[in-house]
Design an enzyme around this catalytic site. Structure first.
Site, short mmCIF file in Angstrom:
data_model
loop_
_atom_site.label_atom_id
_atom_site.label_comp_id
_atom_site.label_asym_id
_atom_site.label_seq_id
_atom_site.Cartn_x
_atom_site.Cartn_y
_atom_site.Cartn_z
N GLU A 85 4.18 -4.93 9.10
CA GLU A 85 4.36 -3.59 8.54
C GLU A 85 5.52 -2.86 9.24
O GLU A 85 6.38 -2.25 8.58
CB GLU A 85 3.07 -2.78 8.69
CG GLU A 85 3.23 -1.34 8.22
CD GLU A 85 2.10 -0.42 8.66
OE1 GLU A 85 0.94 -0.88 8.72
OE2 GLU A 85 2.39 0.74 8.95
N HIS A 116 4.59 -6.54 14.32
CA HIS A 116 3.72 -6.45 13.16
C HIS A 116 4.54 -6.39 11.87
O HIS A 116 5.55 -5.67 11.81
CB HIS A 116 2.84 -5.20 13.27
CG HIS A 116 1.72 -5.18 12.29
ND1 HIS A 116 1.92 -4.87 10.96
CD2 HIS A 116 0.41 -5.47 12.42
CE1 HIS A 116 0.75 -4.96 10.33
NE2 HIS A 116 -0.17 -5.32 11.21
N CYS A 122 0.85 -1.20 0.00
CA CYS A 122 0.00 0.00 0.00
C CYS A 122 0.89 1.25 0.00
O CYS A 122 1.86 1.32 0.77
CB CYS A 122 -0.87 -0.02 1.25
SG CYS A 122 -1.83 1.49 1.43
N THR A 124 0.69 2.60 10.38
CA THR A 124 -0.47 3.24 9.73
C THR A 124 -1.78 3.15 10.50
O THR A 124 -2.64 4.00 10.37
CB THR A 124 -0.70 2.62 8.33
OG1 THR A 124 -0.78 1.20 8.49
CG2 THR A 124 0.39 2.98 7.36
N SER A 145 -13.17 -5.86 6.93
CA SER A 145 -12.72 -7.15 6.40
C SER A 145 -13.84 -7.85 5.62
O SER A 145 -13.79 -9.06 5.40
CB SER A 145 -12.25 -8.04 7.56
OG SER A 145 -13.24 -8.07 8.56
N SER A 165 -14.39 -6.81 15.40
CA SER A 165 -14.57 -5.70 16.34
C SER A 165 -14.87 -4.40 15.59
O SER A 165 -15.67 -3.59 16.06
CB SER A 165 -13.34 -5.54 17.24
OG SER A 165 -12.25 -5.12 16.49
S1 SF4 Z 1 -5.30 0.31 6.35
FE1 SF4 Z 1 -4.42 2.09 5.29
S2 SF4 Z 1 -2.25 1.61 5.16
FE2 SF4 Z 1 -3.28 -0.32 5.57
S3 SF4 Z 1 -3.67 -1.16 3.54
FE3 SF4 Z 1 -5.48 -0.01 4.13
S4 SF4 Z 1 -5.18 2.00 3.16
FE4 SF4 Z 1 -3.19 0.99 3.24
#
Ligand code: SF4
Length: 276
Positions: free
Chosen positions: A122, A120, A92, A158, A258, A215
Protein backbone atom coordinates in the site's frame (compact mmCIF):
# COMPACT_ATOMS: atom_id res chain seq x y z
CA UNK A 1 -32.58 -17.76 21.67
CA UNK A 2 -31.86 -14.70 19.58
CA UNK A 3 -28.65 -14.65 17.52
CA UNK A 4 -27.21 -11.23 16.90
CA UNK A 5 -24.22 -10.24 14.78
CA UNK A 6 -22.01 -7.34 15.83
CA UNK A 7 -22.64 -4.14 13.87
CA UNK A 8 -19.15 -4.50 12.36
CA UNK A 9 -17.40 -7.83 12.06
CA UNK A 10 -15.14 -9.86 9.79
CA UNK A 11 -13.86 -8.46 6.54
CA UNK A 12 -13.65 -4.70 6.27
CA UNK A 13 -15.54 -2.69 3.69
CA UNK A 14 -12.61 -2.58 1.25
CA UNK A 15 -12.05 -6.34 1.32
CA UNK A 16 -15.75 -7.16 0.95
CA UNK A 17 -15.94 -4.80 -2.00
CA UNK A 18 -12.87 -6.37 -3.65
CA UNK A 19 -14.33 -9.87 -3.23
CA UNK A 20 -17.62 -8.82 -4.82
CA UNK A 21 -15.71 -7.29 -7.72
CA UNK A 22 -13.69 -10.51 -8.14
CA UNK A 23 -16.83 -12.67 -8.04
CA UNK A 24 -18.28 -10.57 -10.85
CA UNK A 25 -15.08 -10.84 -12.88
CA UNK A 26 -14.87 -14.55 -13.67
CA UNK A 27 -11.67 -15.84 -15.36
CA UNK A 28 -9.69 -12.72 -14.45
CA UNK A 29 -6.21 -12.42 -12.96
CA UNK A 30 -5.45 -10.29 -9.93
CA UNK A 31 -2.15 -8.48 -9.81
CA UNK A 32 -0.78 -9.50 -6.41
CA UNK A 33 -3.00 -11.32 -3.90
CA UNK A 34 -6.38 -9.57 -3.90
CA UNK A 35 -6.58 -9.64 -0.09
CA UNK A 36 -4.55 -11.16 2.77
CA UNK A 37 -6.57 -14.34 3.18
CA UNK A 38 -5.46 -17.56 1.54
CA UNK A 39 -8.72 -19.50 2.02
CA UNK A 40 -10.69 -16.77 0.35
CA UNK A 41 -8.21 -16.49 -2.52
CA UNK A 42 -8.45 -20.27 -3.03
CA UNK A 43 -12.26 -20.03 -3.02
CA UNK A 44 -12.15 -17.32 -5.69
CA UNK A 45 -9.83 -19.49 -7.77
CA UNK A 46 -11.99 -22.61 -7.43
CA UNK A 47 -15.42 -21.02 -7.88
CA UNK A 48 -14.73 -18.07 -10.16
CA UNK A 49 -11.43 -19.01 -11.81
CA UNK A 50 -9.83 -15.82 -10.47
CA UNK A 51 -6.07 -16.41 -10.48
CA UNK A 52 -3.35 -14.55 -8.60
CA UNK A 53 -0.36 -13.29 -10.58
CA UNK A 54 2.61 -12.30 -8.47
CA UNK A 55 4.58 -10.55 -11.22
CA UNK A 56 3.34 -8.17 -13.88
CA UNK A 57 4.86 -10.43 -16.60
CA UNK A 58 2.51 -13.23 -15.57
CA UNK A 59 -0.38 -11.10 -16.85
CA UNK A 60 0.67 -11.36 -20.47
CA UNK A 61 -1.77 -14.14 -21.32
CA UNK A 62 -4.88 -12.64 -19.78
CA UNK A 63 -7.12 -9.85 -21.01
CA UNK A 64 -8.77 -9.10 -17.63
CA UNK A 65 -6.82 -7.79 -14.68
CA UNK A 66 -8.13 -6.95 -11.21
CA UNK A 67 -6.09 -4.47 -9.20
CA UNK A 68 -5.74 -5.64 -5.60
CA UNK A 69 -7.34 -3.95 -2.55
CA UNK A 70 -4.21 -2.16 -1.41
CA UNK A 71 -3.32 -0.78 -4.83
CA UNK A 72 -0.24 -0.92 -7.02
CA UNK A 73 2.37 1.62 -8.10
CA UNK A 74 1.32 4.33 -10.54
CA UNK A 75 3.63 3.34 -13.42
CA UNK A 76 2.43 -0.25 -13.36
CA UNK A 77 -1.19 0.85 -13.39
CA UNK A 78 -0.43 3.12 -16.34
CA UNK A 79 1.33 0.27 -18.16
CA UNK A 80 -1.66 -2.03 -17.57
CA UNK A 81 -4.13 0.65 -18.67
CA UNK A 82 -2.17 1.11 -21.90
CA UNK A 83 -1.92 -2.63 -22.53
CA UNK A 84 -5.41 -2.87 -23.98
CA UNK A 85 -6.51 -5.28 -21.26
CA UNK A 86 -9.70 -4.77 -19.30
CA UNK A 87 -8.56 -3.29 -15.97
CA UNK A 88 -10.91 -3.75 -13.04
CA UNK A 89 -9.76 -1.59 -10.17
CA UNK A 90 -10.57 -3.10 -6.78
CA UNK A 91 -8.33 -0.67 -4.89
CA UNK A 92 -10.10 0.32 -1.67
CA UNK A 93 -11.30 3.95 -1.85
CA UNK A 94 -9.55 4.54 1.48
CA UNK A 95 -6.28 3.71 -0.28
CA UNK A 96 -7.06 5.68 -3.44
CA UNK A 97 -7.55 8.77 -1.26
CA UNK A 98 -3.93 9.08 0.01
CA UNK A 99 -2.71 8.29 -3.53
CA UNK A 100 -4.67 11.30 -4.83
CA UNK A 101 -3.59 13.55 -1.95
CA UNK A 102 0.08 12.69 -2.43
CA UNK A 103 -0.13 13.41 -6.16
CA UNK A 104 -1.94 16.70 -5.66
CA UNK A 105 0.17 18.00 -2.78
CA UNK A 106 3.46 17.11 -4.42
CA UNK A 107 2.33 18.90 -7.59
CA UNK A 108 1.62 21.96 -5.45
CA UNK A 109 5.21 21.88 -4.20
CA UNK A 110 4.68 20.29 -0.80
CA UNK A 111 7.27 17.86 0.49
CA UNK A 112 5.29 14.68 1.17
CA UNK A 113 5.76 12.71 4.38
CA UNK A 114 4.12 9.27 4.54
CA UNK A 115 3.74 7.57 7.89
CA UNK A 116 3.95 3.82 7.29
CA UNK A 117 5.99 0.79 6.39
CA UNK A 118 8.05 1.43 3.28
CA UNK A 119 7.95 -2.27 2.35
CA UNK A 120 4.15 -2.56 2.48
CA UNK A 121 2.48 -2.70 -0.98
CA UNK A 122 0.00 0.00 0.00
CA UNK A 123 2.77 2.44 0.97
CA UNK A 124 4.78 1.62 -2.15
CA UNK A 125 1.69 2.47 -4.19
CA UNK A 126 0.91 5.71 -2.34
CA UNK A 127 4.54 6.82 -2.54
CA UNK A 128 4.64 6.31 -6.30
CA UNK A 129 2.04 9.04 -6.81
CA UNK A 130 4.37 11.81 -5.60
CA UNK A 131 5.96 13.89 -8.36
CA UNK A 132 8.84 14.81 -6.05
CA UNK A 133 10.78 12.68 -3.58
CA UNK A 134 8.58 11.70 -0.60
CA UNK A 135 9.86 10.66 2.82
CA UNK A 136 8.44 7.46 4.36
CA UNK A 137 8.77 7.26 8.14
CA UNK A 138 7.80 4.90 10.93
CA UNK A 139 8.66 7.40 13.67
CA UNK A 140 10.12 10.85 14.35
CA UNK A 141 13.66 9.45 14.30
CA UNK A 142 13.26 8.58 10.61
CA UNK A 143 12.77 12.27 9.78
CA UNK A 144 16.31 13.07 10.88
CA UNK A 145 18.63 14.12 8.10
CA UNK A 146 15.80 14.95 5.68
CA UNK A 147 15.51 18.45 4.33
CA UNK A 148 11.77 19.11 4.56
CA UNK A 149 11.68 22.74 3.44
CA UNK A 150 8.86 25.10 4.46
CA UNK A 151 5.81 23.24 3.09
CA UNK A 152 5.00 19.69 4.14
CA UNK A 153 1.95 17.48 3.49
CA UNK A 154 1.59 14.40 5.65
CA UNK A 155 -0.54 11.26 5.15
CA UNK A 156 -0.67 7.90 6.88
CA UNK A 157 -0.83 4.25 5.84
CA UNK A 158 -4.47 3.24 6.40
CA UNK A 159 -3.82 0.70 9.18
CA UNK A 160 -1.68 2.85 11.48
CA UNK A 161 -2.67 4.12 14.93
CA UNK A 162 -3.82 7.73 15.26
CA UNK A 163 -1.68 8.29 18.38
CA UNK A 164 1.50 7.37 16.51
CA UNK A 165 0.49 9.53 13.56
CA UNK A 166 -0.06 12.46 15.94
CA UNK A 167 3.51 12.21 17.23
CA UNK A 168 4.82 12.75 13.71
CA UNK A 169 2.31 15.51 12.99
CA UNK A 170 3.24 17.34 16.22
CA UNK A 171 6.92 17.09 15.44
CA UNK A 172 6.36 18.47 11.93
CA UNK A 173 4.29 21.37 13.23
CA UNK A 174 7.07 22.30 15.63
CA UNK A 175 9.68 22.28 12.88
CA UNK A 176 8.03 23.28 9.60
CA UNK A 177 6.29 26.55 8.73
CA UNK A 178 3.33 25.08 6.84
CA UNK A 179 2.02 21.58 7.49
CA UNK A 180 -1.00 20.08 5.70
CA UNK A 181 -2.30 17.09 7.65
CA UNK A 182 -4.50 14.44 6.03
CA UNK A 183 -5.81 11.78 8.36
CA UNK A 184 -5.94 8.83 5.97
CA UNK A 185 -6.15 6.19 8.71
CA UNK A 186 -8.97 3.69 8.21
CA UNK A 187 -10.82 2.64 11.33
CA UNK A 188 -12.02 -0.78 10.11
CA UNK A 189 -10.23 -2.82 12.81
CA UNK A 190 -11.18 -0.43 15.58
CA UNK A 191 -14.81 -0.47 14.41
CA UNK A 192 -14.90 -4.27 14.80
CA UNK A 193 -13.52 -3.93 18.33
CA UNK A 194 -16.01 -1.24 19.34
CA UNK A 195 -18.94 -3.26 17.95
CA UNK A 196 -17.79 -6.44 19.76
CA UNK A 197 -17.47 -4.52 23.01
CA UNK A 198 -20.99 -3.13 22.65
CA UNK A 199 -22.63 -6.46 21.73
CA UNK A 200 -20.89 -8.45 24.46
CA UNK A 201 -22.38 -6.12 27.08
CA UNK A 202 -25.90 -7.29 26.20
CA UNK A 203 -25.26 -10.92 25.14
CA UNK A 204 -25.24 -13.83 27.62
CA UNK A 205 -23.13 -15.99 25.32
CA UNK A 206 -20.58 -14.71 22.80
CA UNK A 207 -19.01 -16.56 19.89
CA UNK A 208 -15.85 -15.11 18.34
CA UNK A 209 -14.91 -16.69 14.99
CA UNK A 210 -11.40 -16.55 13.61
CA UNK A 211 -7.99 -18.20 13.37
CA UNK A 212 -6.51 -19.27 16.72
CA UNK A 213 -3.32 -17.49 15.63
CA UNK A 214 -5.04 -14.38 14.32
CA UNK A 215 -3.94 -11.55 16.58
CA UNK A 216 -6.94 -9.35 15.83
CA UNK A 217 -9.36 -12.25 16.59
CA UNK A 218 -7.57 -12.86 19.90
CA UNK A 219 -7.88 -9.18 20.65
CA UNK A 220 -11.63 -9.33 19.93
CA UNK A 221 -11.94 -12.32 22.24
CA UNK A 222 -10.15 -10.57 25.10
CA UNK A 223 -12.54 -7.62 24.73
CA UNK A 224 -15.76 -9.69 24.76
CA UNK A 225 -14.54 -11.97 27.54
CA UNK A 226 -14.34 -8.98 29.88
CA UNK A 227 -18.05 -8.25 29.36
CA UNK A 228 -19.48 -11.74 28.89
CA UNK A 229 -18.09 -14.65 30.93
CA UNK A 230 -19.53 -17.26 28.54
CA UNK A 231 -17.41 -16.31 25.56
CA UNK A 232 -15.87 -18.82 23.16
CA UNK A 233 -13.25 -18.45 20.44
CA UNK A 234 -13.75 -20.92 17.60
CA UNK A 235 -12.32 -21.40 14.12
CA UNK A 236 -14.92 -23.71 12.59
CA UNK A 237 -18.59 -24.65 13.33
CA UNK A 238 -17.58 -28.17 14.47
CA UNK A 239 -16.15 -26.69 17.66
CA UNK A 240 -19.55 -25.42 18.86
CA UNK A 241 -21.00 -27.30 21.86
CA UNK A 242 -24.80 -27.44 22.43
CA UNK A 243 -24.48 -26.89 26.20
CA UNK A 244 -22.96 -23.42 25.61
CA UNK A 245 -26.40 -22.21 24.54
CA UNK A 246 -28.63 -23.91 27.12
CA UNK A 247 -30.88 -21.39 28.87
CA UNK A 248 -29.36 -18.46 26.98
CA UNK A 249 -31.44 -15.62 25.58
CA UNK A 250 -29.04 -13.68 23.37
CA UNK A 251 -26.08 -15.12 21.50
CA UNK A 252 -23.70 -12.50 20.15
CA UNK A 253 -21.48 -13.33 17.16
CA UNK A 254 -18.43 -11.53 15.89
CA UNK A 255 -15.46 -12.43 13.70
CA UNK A 256 -11.87 -11.37 13.10
CA UNK A 257 -10.90 -9.23 10.12
CA UNK A 258 -9.66 -12.23 8.14
CA UNK A 259 -12.68 -14.50 8.65
CA UNK A 260 -14.64 -15.08 5.42
CA UNK A 261 -18.41 -14.53 5.49
CA UNK A 262 -19.18 -18.14 4.49
CA UNK A 263 -17.51 -19.46 7.65
CA UNK A 264 -19.51 -16.98 9.74
CA UNK A 265 -22.76 -18.08 8.03
CA UNK A 266 -21.97 -21.77 8.65
CA UNK A 267 -21.40 -21.03 12.34
CA UNK A 268 -24.68 -19.11 12.63
CA UNK A 269 -26.59 -21.93 10.95
CA UNK A 270 -25.18 -24.44 13.41
CA UNK A 271 -25.97 -22.23 16.42
CA UNK A 272 -29.52 -21.87 15.09
CA UNK A 273 -29.90 -25.67 15.07
CA UNK A 274 -28.93 -25.76 18.75
CA UNK A 275 -31.45 -23.10 19.69
CA UNK A 276 -34.61 -24.77 18.31
S1 SF4 B 1 -8.49 -1.97 6.11
FE1 SF4 B 1 -9.47 -0.05 5.50
S2 SF4 B 1 -8.18 0.70 3.85
FE2 SF4 B 1 -7.70 -1.45 4.07
S3 SF4 B 1 -9.08 -2.47 2.64
FE3 SF4 B 1 -10.09 -2.44 4.61
S4 SF4 B 1 -11.42 -0.62 4.51
FE4 SF4 B 1 -9.87 -0.41 2.92
Amino acid sequence: MEIKLAENYGFCFGVKRAIEIAEESKNAYTYGPLIHNREEINRLQENFNVTTAHEIDELENTDRVIIRTHGIVKDELKKLNESGKEIINATCPFVTKPQEIVEQMSKEGYKVVIFGDEKHPEVKGVKSYAVNDPVVVMGIEDLEGHHLGVKVAVVSQTTRKVKEFMKIVNHLIENVKEVRVFNTICNATFENQEAADKLSKEADVMIVIGGKNSSNTKQLFSIVERNCKDSYHIEVPEELQPEWFEGKKLCGVTAGASTPDWIIQNVIEKIRKFSV
